[in-house]
Design a protein around this motif. Sequence first.
Motif, PDB file in Angstrom:
ATOM      1  N   SER A  30       0.834  -1.213   0.000  1.00 31.94           N
ATOM      2  CA  SER A  30       0.000   0.000   0.000  1.00 31.94           C
ATOM      3  C   SER A  30       0.865   1.257   0.000  1.00 31.94           C
ATOM      4  CB  SER A  30      -0.917   0.013   1.226  1.00 31.94           C
ATOM      5  OG  SER A  30      -1.929  -0.955   1.118  1.00 31.94           O
ATOM      6  N   ILE A  38      -0.467   5.715  -7.211  1.00 31.43           N
ATOM      7  CA  ILE A  38      -1.568   4.835  -7.608  1.00 31.43           C
ATOM      8  C   ILE A  38      -2.782   5.148  -6.741  1.00 31.43           C
ATOM      9  CG2 ILE A  38      -2.319   2.415  -7.717  1.00 31.43           C
ATOM     10  CD1 ILE A  38       0.643   1.720  -8.287  1.00 31.43           C
ATOM     11  N   SER A  39      -3.968   5.210  -7.324  1.00 29.44           N
ATOM     12  CA  SER A  39      -5.173   5.658  -6.622  1.00 29.44           C
ATOM     13  C   SER A  39      -5.529   4.712  -5.482  1.00 29.44           C
ATOM     14  CB  SER A  39      -6.351   5.747  -7.592  1.00 29.44           C
ATOM     15  OG  SER A  39      -6.775   4.460  -7.991  1.00 29.44           O
ATOM     16  N   GLY A  41      -8.440   3.516  -4.781  1.00 26.03           N
ATOM     17  CA  GLY A  41      -9.333   2.457  -5.236  1.00 26.03           C
ATOM     18  C   GLY A  41      -8.571   1.276  -5.813  1.00 26.03           C
ATOM     19  N   ILE A  42      -7.605   1.564  -6.702  1.00 29.24           N
ATOM     20  CA  ILE A  42      -6.787   0.495  -7.296  1.00 29.24           C
ATOM     21  C   ILE A  42      -5.919  -0.148  -6.217  1.00 29.24           C
ATOM     22  CG2 ILE A  42      -4.907   0.009  -8.900  1.00 29.24           C
ATOM     23  CD1 ILE A  42      -6.035   2.165 -10.726  1.00 29.24           C
ATOM     24  N   ASN A  43      -5.392   0.670  -5.335  1.00 26.64           N
ATOM     25  CA  ASN A  43      -4.573   0.164  -4.238  1.00 26.64           C
ATOM     26  C   ASN A  43      -5.371  -0.826  -3.393  1.00 26.64           C
ATOM     27  OD1 ASN A  43      -2.639  -0.121  -2.187  1.00 26.64           O
ATOM     28  ND2 ASN A  43      -2.090   2.037  -2.253  1.00 26.64           N
ATOM     29  N   PHE A  45      -8.188  -2.466  -4.258  1.00 33.87           N
ATOM     30  CA  PHE A  45      -8.553  -3.673  -5.008  1.00 33.87           C
ATOM     31  C   PHE A  45      -7.367  -4.620  -5.137  1.00 33.87           C
ATOM     32  CE2 PHE A  45      -8.686  -6.029  -9.027  1.00 33.87           C
ATOM     33  CZ  PHE A  45      -9.843  -6.781  -8.822  1.00 33.87           C
ATOM     34  N   HIS A  46      -6.190  -4.073  -5.368  1.00 28.66           N
ATOM     35  CA  HIS A  46      -4.999  -4.900  -5.517  1.00 28.66           C
ATOM     36  C   HIS A  46      -4.740  -5.718  -4.255  1.00 28.66           C
ATOM     37  CE1 HIS A  46      -0.854  -5.990  -6.638  1.00 28.66           C
ATOM     38  NE2 HIS A  46      -1.145  -5.581  -7.860  1.00 28.66           N
ATOM     39  N   LEU A  94       2.072  -4.059 -11.779  1.00 24.96           N
ATOM     40  CA  LEU A  94       0.818  -4.267 -11.061  1.00 24.96           C
ATOM     41  C   LEU A  94       0.238  -5.653 -11.306  1.00 24.96           C
ATOM     42  CD1 LEU A  94      -1.092  -0.862 -11.496  1.00 24.96           C
ATOM     43  CD2 LEU A  94      -0.008  -1.754  -9.432  1.00 24.96           C
ATOM     44  N   TYR A  95       0.259  -6.106 -12.556  1.00 23.70           N
ATOM     45  CA  TYR A  95      -0.341  -7.397 -12.884  1.00 23.70           C
ATOM     46  C   TYR A  95       0.499  -8.547 -12.329  1.00 23.70           C
ATOM     47  CZ  TYR A  95      -3.004  -4.466 -16.077  1.00 23.70           C
ATOM     48  OH  TYR A  95      -3.803  -3.487 -16.603  1.00 23.70           O
ATOM     49  N   PHE A  98      -0.014  -8.732  -8.658  1.00 30.60           N
ATOM     50  CA  PHE A  98      -1.344  -9.253  -8.340  1.00 30.60           C
ATOM     51  C   PHE A  98      -1.361 -10.779  -8.421  1.00 30.60           C
ATOM     52  CE2 PHE A  98      -5.830 -10.252  -9.173  1.00 30.60           C
ATOM     53  CZ  PHE A  98      -6.430  -9.554  -8.143  1.00 30.60           C
ATOM     54  N   SER A 348     -11.150  -2.951  -0.730  1.00 29.95           N
ATOM     55  CA  SER A 348     -11.715  -2.428  -1.977  1.00 29.95           C
ATOM     56  C   SER A 348     -12.828  -1.427  -1.699  1.00 29.95           C
ATOM     57  CB  SER A 348     -12.232  -3.581  -2.858  1.00 29.95           C
ATOM     58  OG  SER A 348     -13.138  -4.395  -2.141  1.00 29.95           O
TER      59      SER A 348
END
Length: 389
Positions: A30, A38-39, A41-43, A45-46, A94-95, A98, A348
């Motif tokens: 985080s 990185i936003s 929201g994306i943080n 969800f990740h 990121l991918y 994940f 999330s």
Amino acid sequence: MKKDRFKFWILTVVVAISGLSQGLLLPLISIIFEEHGISAGINGFHATGIYIGVLLVSPFIEAPLHRFGYKPIIIVGGGIVALALLLFPLWFNLYFWFVLRLLIGVGDHMLHFSSQTWIGAMSHPSKRGRNMAVYGLFFSLGFAIGPQLVNLMAINVNLPFFISGLMVVIAWGLVWFLRNEFVAESAVIREISFFGSLRRFSDVFKLAWIAMIPPFVYGILETALNATFPIVGLRDGIPQAMVVTIISSFSVGTILFQVPIGILSDRMGRGKVLPLFVGIGAVVFFVTAFVSNSFVLIGMFFVLGIFLGSMYSLGLSYMTDLTPLELLPAGNILVGMSFSLGSILGPSVSGIMIGLFGNDVFYFVITGLLVLAFIALFFGKKGRQEKIV
């Protein structure tokens, strides 16, 4: 008896190291993402990657446990976690990260599911709450130490990954010294298949649905605190080291009181202890929304750890109280799935909410959740008699 104690302590050490890796990854990634812009929201969800991995493997894990026994499942799971941790520094993407989080979720669930089922099966009912509390205590101890490793970023950003990966390898090696055992060797086990597992899940849920509420709520709380609160704290101007300390204070409260609470639940019954503690936790969390001083926040999170930090182990013990031995593996899977569903929703939803309504909404969302949990636990236990042996 000595063999049982040796086995118990090996399993608790393993789960402590697993807790350390989880406690490290949530705030570490985080903070890294926040520093890269990185936003939220994306943080958030990740951060759900670990728990999506848990859900993916959950329906398929019971049959291998019956077929191969406890030890092989722990060995495979621990190996996956160690490998994934050591691969994080390979490529910042990121991918890719994940996928690694998914793998850690798969491996961690294999490790936890097998070890907690093993401990539950070997524990006398009169000591089950205590043993599960010690199990939870060691996980919480690791989880409390984990965020402190974030400070190693000051030396090298990859050092926390390497240190935690090495510790998992060491714990993984200890499991090889245990003699393998199988589930309910003296009990009659029904059809072991995917659809047989689904039927057992249904049977467990009918018997022990109320015991799934605490792990679900704890999943939301734990991941929101460790993945979303760092974002809230940094944006409120709290220094990184203090954010880490505030998070760890929750785990310290859990560590100091988890065993006494487990023993208390053995005497009073899980159905009485759980709504009482969740209700107190809701009040404390609401008050926390109006606190801005970092040192006071440390104290508030410590108190929250006392009352809310045992929800997972209490829920696990509650499920074991209400579930026959042959359904225990399926019950443990459902507990893990409940925790994972909560863990997916925690970062999330809270990440999206603070992006839309600001930082303070974080506290009110969690308070509302705890109030709903209190209502469900308080009224859900009425009309059913706990099977306390």
